[in-house]
Design a protein around this motif. Sequence first.
Motif, PDB file in Angstrom:
ATOM      1  N   PHE A  83     -59.686  27.194 -14.969  1.00 37.52           N
ATOM      2  CA  PHE A  83     -58.824  28.368 -14.797  1.00 37.52           C
ATOM      3  C   PHE A  83     -57.868  28.430 -15.990  1.00 37.52           C
ATOM      4  O   PHE A  83     -57.616  27.402 -16.636  1.00 37.52           O
ATOM      5  CB  PHE A  83     -58.057  28.328 -13.469  1.00 37.52           C
ATOM      6  N   PRO A  84     -57.344  29.617 -16.325  1.00 46.15           N
ATOM      7  CA  PRO A  84     -56.477  29.770 -17.512  1.00 46.15           C
ATOM      8  C   PRO A  84     -55.084  29.185 -17.281  1.00 46.15           C
ATOM      9  O   PRO A  84     -54.139  29.906 -16.949  1.00 46.15           O
ATOM     10  CB  PRO A  84     -56.437  31.284 -17.731  1.00 46.15           C
ATOM     11  N   LEU A  85     -54.971  27.885 -17.445  1.00 42.71           N
ATOM     12  CA  LEU A  85     -53.701  27.189 -17.237  1.00 42.71           C
ATOM     13  C   LEU A  85     -52.627  27.793 -18.143  1.00 42.71           C
ATOM     14  O   LEU A  85     -52.832  27.988 -19.343  1.00 42.71           O
ATOM     15  CB  LEU A  85     -53.877  25.706 -17.560  1.00 42.71           C
ATOM     16  N   LYS A  86     -51.475  28.097 -17.574  1.00 39.55           N
ATOM     17  CA  LYS A  86     -50.365  28.603 -18.364  1.00 39.55           C
ATOM     18  C   LYS A  86     -49.830  27.488 -19.263  1.00 39.55           C
ATOM     19  O   LYS A  86     -49.784  26.328 -18.849  1.00 39.55           O
ATOM     20  CB  LYS A  86     -49.261  29.134 -17.459  1.00 39.55           C
ATOM     21  N   ALA A  87     -49.440  27.879 -20.482  1.00 42.93           N
ATOM     22  CA  ALA A  87     -49.045  26.842 -21.438  1.00 42.93           C
ATOM     23  C   ALA A  87     -47.947  27.343 -22.374  1.00 42.93           C
ATOM     24  O   ALA A  87     -47.888  28.532 -22.714  1.00 42.93           O
ATOM     25  CB  ALA A  87     -50.251  26.390 -22.257  1.00 42.93           C
ATOM     26  N   ILE A  88     -47.105  26.399 -22.793  1.00 46.53           N
ATOM     27  CA  ILE A  88     -46.107  26.643 -23.845  1.00 46.53           C
ATOM     28  C   ILE A  88     -46.446  25.721 -25.009  1.00 46.53           C
ATOM     29  O   ILE A  88     -46.526  24.498 -24.834  1.00 46.53           O
ATOM     30  CB  ILE A  88     -44.677  26.368 -23.351  1.00 46.53           C
ATOM     31  N   SER A 126     -52.240  36.070 -22.806  1.00 47.94           N
ATOM     32  CA  SER A 126     -51.146  36.396 -21.886  1.00 47.94           C
ATOM     33  C   SER A 126     -50.636  35.183 -21.124  1.00 47.94           C
ATOM     34  O   SER A 126     -49.566  35.234 -20.505  1.00 47.94           O
ATOM     35  CB  SER A 126     -51.607  37.463 -20.891  1.00 47.94           C
ATOM     36  N   HIS A 127     -51.384  34.073 -21.151  1.00 46.84           N
ATOM     37  CA  HIS A 127     -50.974  32.860 -20.433  1.00 46.84           C
ATOM     38  C   HIS A 127     -50.372  31.812 -21.367  1.00 46.84           C
ATOM     39  O   HIS A 127     -50.149  30.671 -20.950  1.00 46.84           O
ATOM     40  CB  HIS A 127     -52.172  32.247 -19.698  1.00 46.84           C
ATOM     41  N   LEU A 128     -50.129  32.193 -22.624  1.00 48.38           N
ATOM     42  CA  LEU A 128     -49.638  31.236 -23.615  1.00 48.38           C
ATOM     43  C   LEU A 128     -48.395  31.787 -24.306  1.00 48.38           C
ATOM     44  O   LEU A 128     -48.333  32.966 -24.660  1.00 48.38           O
ATOM     45  CB  LEU A 128     -50.728  30.957 -24.659  1.00 48.38           C
TER      46      LEU A 128
END
Length: 505
Positions: A459-464, A481-483
């Motif tokens: 799944f598109p794990l949110k990341a910084i 959009s998730h980074l």
Amino acid sequence: MKSVPSELARSALDAAPDAMIIIDDSGVICFANRQVSALFGYAHDDIIGKSVECLMPERFRDRHVAHRRSYTRSVRVRPMGAGLDLFGRRLDGTEFPLEISLSPIEDGERVLVAAAIRDVSDRKRVEAELIVARQAADRANQAKSRFLATASHDLRQPLQTLSLLNGTLRRMCADTDAMQILTQQELAIDGMSRLLNALLDISKLESGAVKPDPTDFTVAALFEELRLEFQELAASKGLTFEAIPSEDCVHSDRSLVEQILKNLISNAIKYTRQGSVALRCLHQQPSLVRIEVLDTGIGIPGDQLRYIYDEFYQVGVPTNSSREGYGLGLSIVQRLVALLDVKLEARSQVGEGSRFALTLPAGHSTVRRTPRAAAEPALRVPPAQARILLVEDDASVRDATRMLLKSDGYQVTAVASLAEALAHAARDPCLDLLVTDYHLRDAETGMQVIAALRQALKFPLKAILITGDTSAAVHELRVDSHLRLASKPIKAEELLGILRALLDA
């Protein structure tokens, strides 16, 4: 009387600066001026009657016979051996580089060939020296670029640690005196960060490491980002900051234009004690867009305008006195303006403020505007329930980041490498967000960590992605959009704000 023209021609040829010979259609030398003897070492009488091939190295002689015969079938004025390295051979066997120009001479029914010969040893030596110097300069620039890439990362690491620890202590401390100390510490860290960024920016510009990448972008989107960044800073000084909306489009390097405007706005706020700072756009010509930064600040005396772009120069600040900032912002601006080949004008009057106008090429009006972000809704994942994986190879930065996130209530697991991150995800796949450094050990990158974890978790794990690298490679990263990207050194509250917004997105 017939001998007079012949004597004049001989005298003229002997006075010529180049060696000159005349050969017949069989390649025999029938005339040579005095420069031939000086250049090739033959006595004048010895060279007359010899084949022209005696003046060249043996390895070229067979080929030259064919070339000479080809020329006599189609004579014309031309340089000989165009694009080739030609060499002459002296009587003592030494060789030297030369250039030859051929001209036909009609002599009754036969055609003679006049050849002007020039020794180009000095020019070839200079060319070789220039090539060596250019290669040395290229190696030096490459070494400087590698140093800057390393310094940009490594020098920011301790500042990142200090900034995060300061933020953590500010969140935990209730003592008034201690808070004042931490506030002063934060100001010192900010000052070090600004100076480091400025020095690295100047070094990168001087080394040629920065290459413009022009694209079309909307002024409105850029203005909105600048408004969000500087509105609070202006308000903290009791100033109003306005970015007047514009529908114009610009064709230039967006990040470099943004850097120019950030330096101009920062300077405007610094030197404005009351009133306002404004950002506006004027489309006065079809092919040009003019962006202006205006302030109601202290102004600049007319006789000092010429010095404002000098490094470490500040208006009205003696060299050895206490100062706010380092006088590097406009020096960076000047270098960026030259790099982009655009125009910057400055007008100012003491006591009434300043205006800096940046003129840029207009872009296509079909570029879509970036919609303004909607107001942030309430956080959906409470900190106590949010699970964060932190990947950072520097132990001090890793510990400082972990402590900050834990102080805000998050469940944090900190690891140092891609392998450790994958191992943790295999044991506990219930992750809400990843915080990773960009440059890791063994040439691993944060982008590799993000891609590998997303593939493993399906799944598109949110990341910084946090980085101290400001090279073009970082600007070219594909962000979804998730980074979110964050630059070191990042303040504690800024990092936590990005984290909350991303969790809530």
